[in-house]
Design a protein around this motif. Structure first.
Motif, PDB file in Angstrom:
ATOM      1  N   ALA A 108     -16.933  36.000  22.321  1.00 30.22           N
ATOM      2  CA  ALA A 108     -16.477  37.384  22.151  1.00 30.22           C
ATOM      3  C   ALA A 108     -14.975  37.502  22.373  1.00 30.22           C
ATOM      4  CB  ALA A 108     -17.231  38.303  23.112  1.00 30.22           C
ATOM      5  N   THR A 109     -14.451  36.780  23.352  1.00 30.74           N
ATOM      6  CA  THR A 109     -13.023  36.838  23.662  1.00 30.74           C
ATOM      7  C   THR A 109     -12.179  36.349  22.496  1.00 30.74           C
ATOM      8  OG1 THR A 109     -13.403  36.563  26.044  1.00 30.74           O
ATOM      9  CG2 THR A 109     -11.208  36.022  25.224  1.00 30.74           C
ATOM     10  N   GLN A 110     -12.623  35.270  21.860  1.00 29.06           N
ATOM     11  CA  GLN A 110     -11.872  34.721  20.726  1.00 29.06           C
ATOM     12  C   GLN A 110     -11.699  35.762  19.626  1.00 29.06           C
ATOM     13  OE1 GLN A 110     -13.792  31.528  18.647  1.00 29.06           O
ATOM     14  NE2 GLN A 110     -11.956  30.944  17.530  1.00 29.06           N
ATOM     15  N   ILE A 111     -12.774  36.467  19.287  1.00 28.85           N
ATOM     16  CA  ILE A 111     -12.701  37.482  18.239  1.00 28.85           C
ATOM     17  C   ILE A 111     -11.850  38.665  18.684  1.00 28.85           C
ATOM     18  CG2 ILE A 111     -14.043  39.110  16.861  1.00 28.85           C
ATOM     19  CD1 ILE A 111     -14.316  36.160  16.042  1.00 28.85           C
ATOM     20  N   CYS A 112     -12.016  39.088  19.922  1.00 28.74           N
ATOM     21  CA  CYS A 112     -11.236  40.219  20.431  1.00 28.74           C
ATOM     22  C   CYS A 112      -9.744  39.931  20.351  1.00 28.74           C
ATOM     23  CB  CYS A 112     -11.648  40.548  21.872  1.00 28.74           C
ATOM     24  SG  CYS A 112     -13.241  41.393  22.003  1.00 28.74           S
ATOM     25  N   ARG A 113      -9.348  38.738  20.714  1.00 27.58           N
ATOM     26  CA  ARG A 113      -7.923  38.379  20.670  1.00 27.58           C
ATOM     27  C   ARG A 113      -7.403  38.360  19.237  1.00 27.58           C
ATOM     28  NH1 ARG A 113      -7.720  33.537  25.244  1.00 27.58           N
ATOM     29  NH2 ARG A 113      -7.707  34.936  27.080  1.00 27.58           N
ATOM     30  N   GLN A 114      -8.216  37.867  18.327  1.00 26.28           N
ATOM     31  CA  GLN A 114      -7.807  37.828  16.921  1.00 26.28           C
ATOM     32  C   GLN A 114      -7.594  39.224  16.361  1.00 26.28           C
ATOM     33  OE1 GLN A 114     -10.793  35.638  14.775  1.00 26.28           O
ATOM     34  NE2 GLN A 114     -10.300  33.681  15.759  1.00 26.28           N
ATOM     35  N   LYS A 115      -8.380  40.180  16.844  1.00 28.57           N
ATOM     36  CA  LYS A 115      -8.363  41.534  16.301  1.00 28.57           C
ATOM     37  C   LYS A 115      -7.556  42.525  17.139  1.00 28.57           C
ATOM     38  CE  LYS A 115     -11.008  40.743  12.722  1.00 28.57           C
ATOM     39  NZ  LYS A 115     -10.524  40.954  11.342  1.00 28.57           N
ATOM     40  N   GLY A 116      -6.880  42.048  18.185  1.00 27.09           N
ATOM     41  CA  GLY A 116      -6.063  42.939  18.992  1.00 27.09           C
ATOM     42  C   GLY A 116      -6.849  43.776  19.982  1.00 27.09           C
ATOM     43  N   TYR A 117      -8.040  43.313  20.354  1.00 25.47           N
ATOM     44  CA  TYR A 117      -8.864  43.998  21.345  1.00 25.47           C
ATOM     45  C   TYR A 117      -8.867  43.211  22.655  1.00 25.47           C
ATOM     46  CZ  TYR A 117     -10.982  47.389  18.118  1.00 25.47           C
ATOM     47  OH  TYR A 117     -11.194  48.425  17.253  1.00 25.47           O
ATOM     48  N   HIS A 118      -9.388  43.846  23.699  1.00 24.36           N
ATOM     49  CA  HIS A 118      -9.575  43.163  24.972  1.00 24.36           C
ATOM     50  C   HIS A 118     -11.040  43.246  25.367  1.00 24.36           C
ATOM     51  CE1 HIS A 118      -5.447  42.282  26.672  1.00 24.36           C
ATOM     52  NE2 HIS A 118      -5.185  42.892  25.528  1.00 24.36           N
ATOM     53  N   LEU A 119     -11.522  42.202  26.053  1.00 27.46           N
ATOM     54  CA  LEU A 119     -12.913  42.159  26.498  1.00 27.46           C
ATOM     55  C   LEU A 119     -12.956  42.316  28.009  1.00 27.46           C
ATOM     56  CD1 LEU A 119     -15.882  41.494  25.482  1.00 27.46           C
ATOM     57  CD2 LEU A 119     -15.456  39.210  26.417  1.00 27.46           C
ATOM     58  N   MET A 120     -13.757  43.242  28.491  1.00 31.31           N
ATOM     59  CA  MET A 120     -13.985  43.362  29.936  1.00 31.31           C
ATOM     60  C   MET A 120     -15.424  42.933  30.220  1.00 31.31           C
ATOM     61  SD  MET A 120     -14.242  47.517  30.418  1.00 31.31           S
ATOM     62  CE  MET A 120     -15.551  47.581  31.625  1.00 31.31           C
ATOM     63  N   VAL A 121     -15.591  42.130  31.261  1.00 27.71           N
ATOM     64  CA  VAL A 121     -16.899  41.578  31.607  1.00 27.71           C
ATOM     65  C   VAL A 121     -17.344  42.184  32.927  1.00 27.71           C
ATOM     66  CG1 VAL A 121     -18.210  39.468  32.016  1.00 27.71           C
ATOM     67  CG2 VAL A 121     -16.283  39.445  30.414  1.00 27.71           C
ATOM     68  N   GLU A 122     -18.499  42.840  32.923  1.00 31.88           N
ATOM     69  CA  GLU A 122     -18.958  43.559  34.105  1.00 31.88           C
ATOM     70  C   GLU A 122     -20.420  43.221  34.410  1.00 31.88           C
ATOM     71  OE1 GLU A 122     -17.474  45.659  36.203  1.00 31.88           O
ATOM     72  OE2 GLU A 122     -15.503  45.657  35.227  1.00 31.88           O
ATOM     73  N   PRO A 123     -20.728  42.877  35.683  1.00 32.86           N
ATOM     74  CA  PRO A 123     -22.127  42.650  36.061  1.00 32.86           C
ATOM     75  C   PRO A 123     -22.813  43.965  36.422  1.00 32.86           C
ATOM     76  CG  PRO A 123     -20.705  42.171  37.916  1.00 32.86           C
ATOM     77  CD  PRO A 123     -19.795  42.568  36.779  1.00 32.86           C
ATOM     78  N   LEU A 124     -24.094  44.051  36.131  1.00 31.51           N
ATOM     79  CA  LEU A 124     -24.919  45.179  36.562  1.00 31.51           C
ATOM     80  C   LEU A 124     -26.161  44.611  37.235  1.00 31.51           C
ATOM     81  CD1 LEU A 124     -24.748  47.667  33.545  1.00 31.51           C
ATOM     82  CD2 LEU A 124     -23.620  47.889  35.761  1.00 31.51           C
ATOM     83  N   ASP A 125     -26.506  45.168  38.368  1.00 30.21           N
ATOM     84  CA  ASP A 125     -27.632  44.668  39.160  1.00 30.21           C
ATOM     85  C   ASP A 125     -28.935  45.252  38.638  1.00 30.21           C
ATOM     86  OD1 ASP A 125     -29.383  43.758  41.022  1.00 30.21           O
ATOM     87  OD2 ASP A 125     -28.379  44.626  42.762  1.00 30.21           O
ATOM     88  N   MET A 126     -29.793  44.390  38.082  1.00 31.82           N
ATOM     89  CA  MET A 126     -31.062  44.851  37.528  1.00 31.82           C
ATOM     90  C   MET A 126     -31.994  45.419  38.591  1.00 31.82           C
ATOM     91  SD  MET A 126     -31.489  44.811  34.260  1.00 31.82           S
ATOM     92  CE  MET A 126     -33.270  44.799  34.087  1.00 31.82           C
ATOM     93  N   SER A 127     -31.778  45.033  39.860  1.00 33.09           N
ATOM     94  CA  SER A 127     -32.636  45.547  40.929  1.00 33.09           C
ATOM     95  C   SER A 127     -32.224  46.953  41.366  1.00 33.09           C
ATOM     96  CB  SER A 127     -32.605  44.600  42.135  1.00 33.09           C
ATOM     97  OG  SER A 127     -31.294  44.534  42.690  1.00 33.09           O
ATOM     98  N   ASP A 128     -31.060  47.414  40.896  1.00 34.00           N
ATOM     99  CA  ASP A 128     -30.597  48.754  41.219  1.00 34.00           C
ATOM    100  C   ASP A 128     -31.493  49.779  40.525  1.00 34.00           C
ATOM    101  OD1 ASP A 128     -29.216  51.160  41.509  1.00 34.00           O
ATOM    102  OD2 ASP A 128     -27.262  50.196  41.445  1.00 34.00           O
ATOM    103  N   GLY A 129     -31.924  50.757  41.267  1.00 34.78           N
ATOM    104  CA  GLY A 129     -32.829  51.751  40.718  1.00 34.78           C
ATOM    105  C   GLY A 129     -32.179  52.755  39.790  1.00 34.78           C
ATOM    106  N   ASP A 130     -30.852  52.763  39.731  1.00 32.51           N
ATOM    107  CA  ASP A 130     -30.175  53.755  38.896  1.00 32.51           C
ATOM    108  C   ASP A 130     -29.091  53.101  38.048  1.00 32.51           C
ATOM    109  OD1 ASP A 130     -29.556  56.142  37.774  1.00 32.51           O
ATOM    110  OD2 ASP A 130     -29.116  57.194  39.638  1.00 32.51           O
ATOM    111  N   LEU A 131     -29.518  52.236  37.138  1.00 33.17           N
ATOM    112  CA  LEU A 131     -28.584  51.524  36.269  1.00 33.17           C
ATOM    113  C   LEU A 131     -27.783  52.485  35.405  1.00 33.17           C
ATOM    114  CD1 LEU A 131     -30.396  48.359  34.856  1.00 33.17           C
ATOM    115  CD2 LEU A 131     -28.343  48.427  36.266  1.00 33.17           C
ATOM    116  N   GLY A 132     -28.436  53.534  34.947  1.00 29.42           N
ATOM    117  CA  GLY A 132     -27.763  54.493  34.077  1.00 29.42           C
ATOM    118  C   GLY A 132     -26.579  55.142  34.764  1.00 29.42           C
ATOM    119  N   ALA A 133     -26.748  55.523  36.039  1.00 28.95           N
ATOM    120  CA  ALA A 133     -25.656  56.144  36.800  1.00 28.95           C
ATOM    121  C   ALA A 133     -24.519  55.152  37.009  1.00 28.95           C
ATOM    122  CB  ALA A 133     -26.176  56.652  38.143  1.00 28.95           C
TER     123      ALA A 133
END
Length: 372
Positions: A108-133
């Motif tokens: 994903a990073t390779q394509i983003c750099r080619q197209k002038g975008y940036h990629l942010m990578v974020e973890p989300l805890d599946m055990s969290d009861g309120d992923l949407g929030a």
């Protein structure tokens, strides 16, 4: 003494000049400066920076040279205010396999750099009861143009509800429970496990163990079904005591391997197929602890073909999953959607419910012994 009353900039001219030079190098270069130096319009500079079409090679080279000489760095915030894009794509994950996520990120990073975008990578805890929030809070801090969801987040209805409500395009990687409106990039997990189990059978193995993946991943069941299908087609019995459930982590793989390899020699399998390379590596570890040789005492297969597969000794037989290409394809589809939306390109992939299937391959290495 008269010299003491001379102006500061005359008394200290060399130093003053250095100070001015140092200060001037910190003045931000603007896109107008690049346009002036290259002798083109700001729109042309913008097109070159975003790798957009309709710019001649000669003009593109002039702009790139001006950017390099002026050391121009695009301001993402300013670019976002100028149009409807933030030039940010988010890669969200809840997968314990760091190699898997790293491969997706690389593509994903390779394509983003080619197209002038940036990629942010974020973890989300599946055990969290309120992923949407959690996602709402994240999007509130940093608006994005699109989101790449990786397993098991791909099946999270709360996450998808937030993204739809915010009108943010997203793509799901891996098999999902229901495709819905979002595009999906997959490989045929069931066929891959069917084929690699057949490879073990062709090598003379009849007692084949299996380590399942995280049940929250839709692909986990498909991989197990592929294994079962191959065993049943060959008329071989599936000993459920040689089947264990993991979660794709090394620790879970160790626990499963101990349960299977700890059985009496007469009952344990001659080969084990693990649902990913992390858990396959754990089988190596447990085999070593039990003084079992790979592949003489136990043959091992994995899934994914991560870096560790070729580093282990003996090297691991595994399924080559196009993980890096999945990340690249997802980024390209999201970016193309926005280019079309802004009228900068004529065509892009249809996004609603599109399913893209990428090929896999069996990579045969030295971790499997041919039975005589």
């Amino acid at each position: 003494m008269q010299g003491a009353h001379l102006p500061f900039y005359i008394l200290h001219a060399p130093r003053y000049k250095r100070l001015i030079t140092k200060w001037s190098t910190h003045v931000p270069v603007k896109i107008t400066d690049v346009a002036l130096k290259a002798g083109v319009s700001m729109k042309t500079v913008s097109r070159v920076l975003n790798n957009e079409p309709n710019v001649t090679a000669k003009t593109r080279d002039k702009v790139k040279l001006a950017v390099k000489e002026l050391r121009y760095r695009p301001n993402l915030a300013a670019r976002g205010l100028a149009g409807s894009r933030s030039y940010l794509i988010a890669l969200l994950y809840g997968n314990p396999s760091s190699d898997y996520i790293a491969a997706i990120q690389s593509g994903a990073t390779q394509i983003c750099r080619q197209k002038g975008y940036h990629l942010m990578v974020e973890p989300l805890d599946m055990s969290d009861g309120d992923l949407g929030a959690d996602l709402e809070m994240l999007l509130g801090r940093l608006p994005v143009d699109g989101v790449i969801l990786t397993p098991p987040l791909t099946d999270s209805e709360p996450l998808m509800a937030v993204l739809r409500a915010a009108n943010i395009a997203f793509i799901r990687l891996g098999h999902v429970k229901a495709t819905g409106r979002a595009p999906n990039i997959i490989m045929d997990d069931r066929a891959a496990c069917f084929e690699i189990t057949n490879h073990l059978i062709d090598m003379g193995h009849e007692k084949i163990g299996f380590i399942k993946g995280d049940p929250r991943h839709s692909a986990s069941l498909l991989r197990f079904l592929g294994y079962c299908q191959a065993m049943e087609k060959a008329g071989l019995e599936i000993d459920m005591d040689n089947v264990a459930e993991g979660d794709y982590s090394f620790a879970a793989g160790q626990k499963c391997a101990k349960a299977i390899l700890g059985r009496p020699a007469a009952h344990r399998p001659t080969a084990i197929l693990a649902s990913n390379d992390n858990m396959a590596a754990a089988v190596y570890s447990v085999a070593g602890q039990l003084d079992l040789s790979v592949p003489d005492d136990i043959s091992i297969c994995g899934f994914d073909d991560m870096v560790m597969a070729s580093v282990l000794w003996p090297p691991l037989t595994t399924i080559g999953q196009p993980v890096r290409e999945m990340g690249a394809r997802a980024a390209m589809m999201l970016i193309n959607k926005h280019l079309v939306k802004s009228g900068d390109e004529a065509e892009a992939p249809h996004m609603a419910g599109e399913v893209v299937t990428l090929p896999y391959e069996i990579i045969s290495r030295l971790s499997v012994k041919k039975m005589t």
